[in-house]
Design an enzyme around this catalytic site. Structure first.
Site, PDB file in Angstrom:
ATOM      1  N   LEU A  76       0.873  -1.174   0.000  1.00  0.00           N
ATOM      2  CA  LEU A  76       0.000   0.000   0.000  1.00  0.00           C
ATOM      3  C   LEU A  76       0.909   1.223   0.000  1.00  0.00           C
ATOM      4  CD1 LEU A  76      -2.744  -0.806   2.704  1.00  0.00           C
ATOM      5  CD2 LEU A  76      -2.991  -0.950   0.227  1.00  0.00           C
ATOM      6  N   ASP A  77       0.525   2.250  -0.756  1.00  0.00           N
ATOM      7  CA  ASP A  77       1.290   3.497  -0.747  1.00  0.00           C
ATOM      8  C   ASP A  77       1.344   4.056   0.675  1.00  0.00           C
ATOM      9  OD1 ASP A  77       1.602   3.347  -3.472  1.00  0.00           O
ATOM     10  OD2 ASP A  77       0.048   4.821  -3.938  1.00  0.00           O
ATOM     11  N   THR A  78       2.346   4.851   0.949  1.00  0.00           N
ATOM     12  CA  THR A  78       2.504   5.455   2.273  1.00  0.00           C
ATOM     13  C   THR A  78       1.232   6.185   2.711  1.00  0.00           C
ATOM     14  OG1 THR A  78       4.885   5.726   1.952  1.00  0.00           O
ATOM     15  CG2 THR A  78       3.844   7.144   3.605  1.00  0.00           C
ATOM     16  N   ARG A 129      -4.836   5.541  -8.427  1.00  0.00           N
ATOM     17  CA  ARG A 129      -4.520   6.974  -8.512  1.00  0.00           C
ATOM     18  C   ARG A 129      -4.483   7.455  -9.959  1.00  0.00           C
ATOM     19  NH1 ARG A 129       0.750   7.552  -4.895  1.00  0.00           N
ATOM     20  NH2 ARG A 129       0.527   9.753  -5.493  1.00  0.00           N
TER      21      ARG A 129
END
Length: 219
Positions: free
Chosen positions: A55-57, A157
């Site tokens: 998962l992205d930060t 995104r």
């Protein structure tokens, strides 16, 4: 240091509710990363668990951890074989004219010395598919459910920005920073992992306060 909420636990798996802002790997600039918290998630086991996917930060929510090497291998294969159902909630920075649809865009990674790396829609890229549905609209912002079939880097995104035509609120790469959002507004709300001979892993992460503050609810 706050405890990370555990959404699912059995002998081979944990699903945690990863906080927004916590990177999986240590940033170059230093600071706390998930790898620093894994020992606290042993929960009686000798071995610390390992993240199965990424998962992205900025992204909060369901993150699957494997509690032994065999299950890590099995779960990784489940992700590769698309035996995993993922449900994300995102706030996009504008209204949507349609109520639901499917985005199919091939994605490719580019990089530059000035801007670093990012993903772009490109015919020669890797195919990616995301199903989406509009859930609510508040003050010109829209809560969208995303169900990705593939798991490309930054898929949701870039699909929001290039496929829906409006980026996720607060996304500094594919949209722009916004005073209403302290981060990119994306949340991994649900995860189901099918297992042979066992019940599936099923987890749901509650909607974070950053979303409810904007007037959204999950349900």
């Amino acid at each position: 240091m706050n405890m990370i909420p555990i959404l699912f636990e059995d002998g081979e798996a944990l699903v945690i509710d990863k906080p927004a802002g916590l990177p999986l790997d240590r940033p170059r600039a230093g600071g706390i990363a998930l790898e620093d918290r894994l020992d606290s998630l042993k929960l009686g086991f000798q071995r610390a668990p390992s993240p199965v996917h990424r998962l992205d930060t900025d992204t909060s929510g369901c993150l699957l951890l494997a509690r032994n090497p065999k299950s890590l291998k099995r779960f990784s294969k489940a992700f590769e074989d698309r035996q995993v159902e993922k449900r994300y909630l995102g706030v996009v920075a504008g209204p949507l004219s349609e109520s639901e649809g499917t985005i199919e865009l091939a994605l490719s990674k580019i990089s530059s010395a000035q801007g670093g790396w990012r993903m772009i829609a490109a015919k020669k890229g890797k195919p990616s598919v995301t199903h989406w549905k509009k859930l609510a609209e508040v003050d010109g912002l829209t809560l969208v459910e995303f169900r990705p079939e593939t798991g490309r880097t930054h898929q949701i995104r870039i699909h929001a920005a290039a496929g829906l035509g409006t980026a996720l609120l607060g996304d500094p790469v594919y949209g722009q920073k916004d005073s209403r959002a302290p981060r990119t507004m994306l949340h991994a709300a649900g995860l189901t992992v099918h297992r042979e001979g066992k019940p599936p892993i099923v987890a749901a992460a509650p909607l974070p306060e950053t979303f409810t503050r904007l007037g959204f609810t999950d349900g």
